[in-house]
Design a protein around this motif. Structure first.
Motif, short mmCIF file in Angstrom:
data_model
loop_
_atom_site.label_atom_id
_atom_site.label_comp_id
_atom_site.label_asym_id
_atom_site.label_seq_id
_atom_site.Cartn_x
_atom_site.Cartn_y
_atom_site.Cartn_z
N GLU A 259 8.54 0.42 1.58
CA GLU A 259 9.14 -0.36 0.50
C GLU A 259 10.30 -1.18 1.05
O GLU A 259 11.18 -0.60 1.70
N PRO A 260 10.30 -2.48 0.82
CA PRO A 260 9.31 -3.27 0.08
C PRO A 260 7.94 -3.26 0.78
O PRO A 260 7.86 -3.15 2.00
N LEU A 261 6.90 -3.39 -0.02
CA LEU A 261 5.55 -3.40 0.53
C LEU A 261 5.31 -4.76 1.21
O LEU A 261 5.45 -5.80 0.57
N PRO A 262 4.97 -4.76 2.50
CA PRO A 262 4.86 -6.04 3.21
C PRO A 262 3.68 -6.88 2.75
O PRO A 262 2.67 -6.35 2.27
N VAL A 263 3.82 -8.17 2.91
CA VAL A 263 2.73 -9.10 2.61
C VAL A 263 1.51 -8.73 3.47
O VAL A 263 1.64 -8.41 4.65
N GLY A 264 0.34 -8.73 2.86
CA GLY A 264 -0.88 -8.42 3.58
C GLY A 264 -1.26 -6.96 3.58
O GLY A 264 -2.33 -6.60 4.08
N HIS A 265 -0.40 -6.10 3.00
CA HIS A 265 -0.75 -4.68 2.95
C HIS A 265 -1.99 -4.49 2.07
O HIS A 265 -2.16 -5.18 1.06
N PRO A 266 -2.88 -3.56 2.44
CA PRO A 266 -4.12 -3.37 1.68
C PRO A 266 -3.92 -3.07 0.19
O PRO A 266 -4.81 -3.39 -0.62
N LEU A 267 -2.80 -2.49 -0.18
CA LEU A 267 -2.59 -2.19 -1.59
C LEU A 267 -2.49 -3.47 -2.43
O LEU A 267 -2.86 -3.47 -3.61
N TRP A 268 -1.99 -4.55 -1.83
CA TRP A 268 -1.88 -5.80 -2.59
C TRP A 268 -3.25 -6.32 -3.00
O TRP A 268 -3.39 -6.92 -4.07
N SER A 269 -4.24 -6.12 -2.17
CA SER A 269 -5.57 -6.68 -2.44
C SER A 269 -6.52 -5.69 -3.08
O SER A 269 -7.64 -6.06 -3.45
N ALA A 270 -6.10 -4.43 -3.23
CA ALA A 270 -6.97 -3.46 -3.91
C ALA A 270 -7.17 -3.91 -5.36
O ALA A 270 -6.20 -4.10 -6.09
N PRO A 271 -8.41 -4.11 -5.79
CA PRO A 271 -8.65 -4.74 -7.10
C PRO A 271 -8.17 -3.91 -8.29
O PRO A 271 -7.97 -4.46 -9.37
N ASP A 272 -7.99 -2.63 -8.10
CA ASP A 272 -7.60 -1.78 -9.22
C ASP A 272 -6.20 -1.20 -9.04
O ASP A 272 -5.88 -0.15 -9.59
N CYS A 273 -5.37 -1.90 -8.30
CA CYS A 273 -4.00 -1.44 -8.05
C CYS A 273 -3.00 -2.44 -8.63
O CYS A 273 -3.06 -3.63 -8.33
N LEU A 274 -2.11 -1.95 -9.46
CA LEU A 274 -1.05 -2.77 -10.05
C LEU A 274 0.28 -2.33 -9.46
O LEU A 274 0.63 -1.14 -9.51
N ILE A 275 1.01 -3.28 -8.88
CA ILE A 275 2.28 -2.96 -8.21
C ILE A 275 3.41 -3.71 -8.89
O ILE A 275 3.34 -4.93 -9.09
N THR A 276 4.44 -2.98 -9.26
CA THR A 276 5.68 -3.60 -9.74
C THR A 276 6.80 -3.26 -8.75
O THR A 276 6.80 -2.16 -8.19
N PRO A 277 7.73 -4.17 -8.49
CA PRO A 277 8.67 -4.03 -7.38
C PRO A 277 9.89 -3.15 -7.68
O PRO A 277 11.03 -3.62 -7.65
N HIS A 278 9.64 -1.87 -7.96
CA HIS A 278 10.70 -0.89 -8.22
C HIS A 278 11.63 -1.39 -9.33
O HIS A 278 12.85 -1.47 -9.17
N VAL A 279 11.02 -1.69 -10.46
CA VAL A 279 11.77 -2.26 -11.58
C VAL A 279 11.65 -1.42 -12.85
O VAL A 279 11.97 -1.90 -13.94
N ALA A 280 11.20 -0.16 -12.73
CA ALA A 280 11.03 0.66 -13.92
C ALA A 280 12.32 0.82 -14.70
O ALA A 280 12.30 0.95 -15.93
N ASP A 281 13.44 0.81 -14.00
CA ASP A 281 14.73 0.96 -14.68
C ASP A 281 15.54 -0.33 -14.70
O ASP A 281 16.73 -0.31 -14.99
#
Length: 317
Positions: A259-281
């Motif tokens: 964290e931060p998750l780097p550009v190009g990481h496989p999680l960014w392109s996983a079709p069923d993965c939603l990522i928010t940038p540590h903003v829950a609070d």
């Protein structure tokens, strides 16, 4: 804290550092504290930065008379080195533990519903394509890791869905609203066949890598994983593999490893993965929530009531 301690501390200096955030300065003053520069008279510190363990260690060296330190967030892993170094020195350490429980629980519910309804995939779609792959939270078997304020708030939010919730925690003991509460050594057991796994725990030596390939494999096919705790609690490589294989139906991550998750990481392109940038609070109300905790703990420091959010230096949170 005794009245004598409060009387002795009355008028002593509290430093708001490294930045004198106006809402925190005002909170100290509302509670009857005296805000002053960092010097030999400083007896309390309100740390206003989200990280900076090395900087805080230097501040403590410059102000050896400090008796109480308030950290800003519920998670204190960013200060692990300085907390380990001061263990047993007699200071009181408090955090934002519990302050952000409701907004983080709300975010966890948002990510859970989004993942179950396959919104990450649908939001990226560029053509009209129907399918029947969505799942429901109603009556679902849910596993929540962690038993703090976030989980307590989340359990209340889950009531209307009639979900059967198993809570996994470090110590034995029931939690109101949970169908069952077990210790971490039984995680694989309670994960077996569950449709939702939510991580809402602090990062400690015990929880690092807790959600590994075995835990993910135990979940029901099509299950979703949500993390609003800390990224390293989930084995990222195992998560990527489980998503790519289709065993998991989705993931909602507010925290990642790295964290931060780097550009190009496989999680960014996983079709069923939603990522928010540590903003829950990260809400407009967040500064006011922290200010309330600071005001309460300044009063406690001056002898009125008990501290809230005391850090267990041995447990690491």
């Amino acid at each position: 804290m005794t009245d004598a301690s409060g009387a002795r501390r009355s008028g002593t200096s509290i430093a708001v550092v490294p930045e004198a955030a106006p809402e925190l300065v005002a909170a100290v003053e509302r509670a009857g504290g005296v805000v002053g520069p960092l010097d030999e008279r400083t007896r309390g510190i309100v740390w206003s930065a989200s990280s900076g363990g090395d900087d805080l260690a230097e501040v403590l060296r410059r102000a050896p008379g400090v008796e109480w330190v308030q950290l800003p967030w519920a998670g204190v892993d960013g200060f692990a080195d300085v907390l380990a170094a001061v263990r047993g020195d007699g200071r009181t350490w408090t955090s934002g533990k519990g302050v952000y429980s409701r907004p983080v629980a709300e975010h966890a519910l948002t990510l859970t519903l989004a993942a179950l309804r396959r919104l990450p995939r649908r939001a990226r779609a560029v053509e009209w394509r129907r399918d029947e792959s969505s799942r429901s939270l109603f009556g679902a078997d849910v596993v929540v890791i962690g038993a703090g304020g976030i989980t307590a708030a989340l359990l209340r939010l889950l009531v209307p869905f009639g979900a059967r919730v198993s809570v996994v925690r470090r110590r034995a003991g029931d939690l109101e609203g949970a169908a069952r509460t077990v210790t971490t050594d039984r995680l694989v057991e309670v994960a077996a066949g569950a449709g939702v796994l939510i991580v809402a725990a602090a990062l400690t030596d015990e929880t690092r890598g807790l959600v590994d390939a075995d835990v993910l494999a135990a979940l029901a096919p099509g299950a979703v994983v949500v993390n609003v705790g800390r990224g390293p609690i989930i084995d990222t490589d195992a998560l990527v593999t489980a998503l790519a294989s289709g065993h998991l139906g989705g993931a909602g991550l507010d925290v990642t490893d790295p964290e931060p998750l780097p550009v190009g990481h496989p999680l960014w392109s996983a079709p069923d993965c939603l990522i928010t940038p540590h903003v829950a609070d990260a809400l407009a109300t967040t500064p006011a929530l922290l200010a309330e905790r600071v005001e309460h703990n300044v009063r406690a420091f001056l002898g009125e009531g008990e501290f809230d959010g005391v850090i267990d230096l041995d447990a690491g949170y």
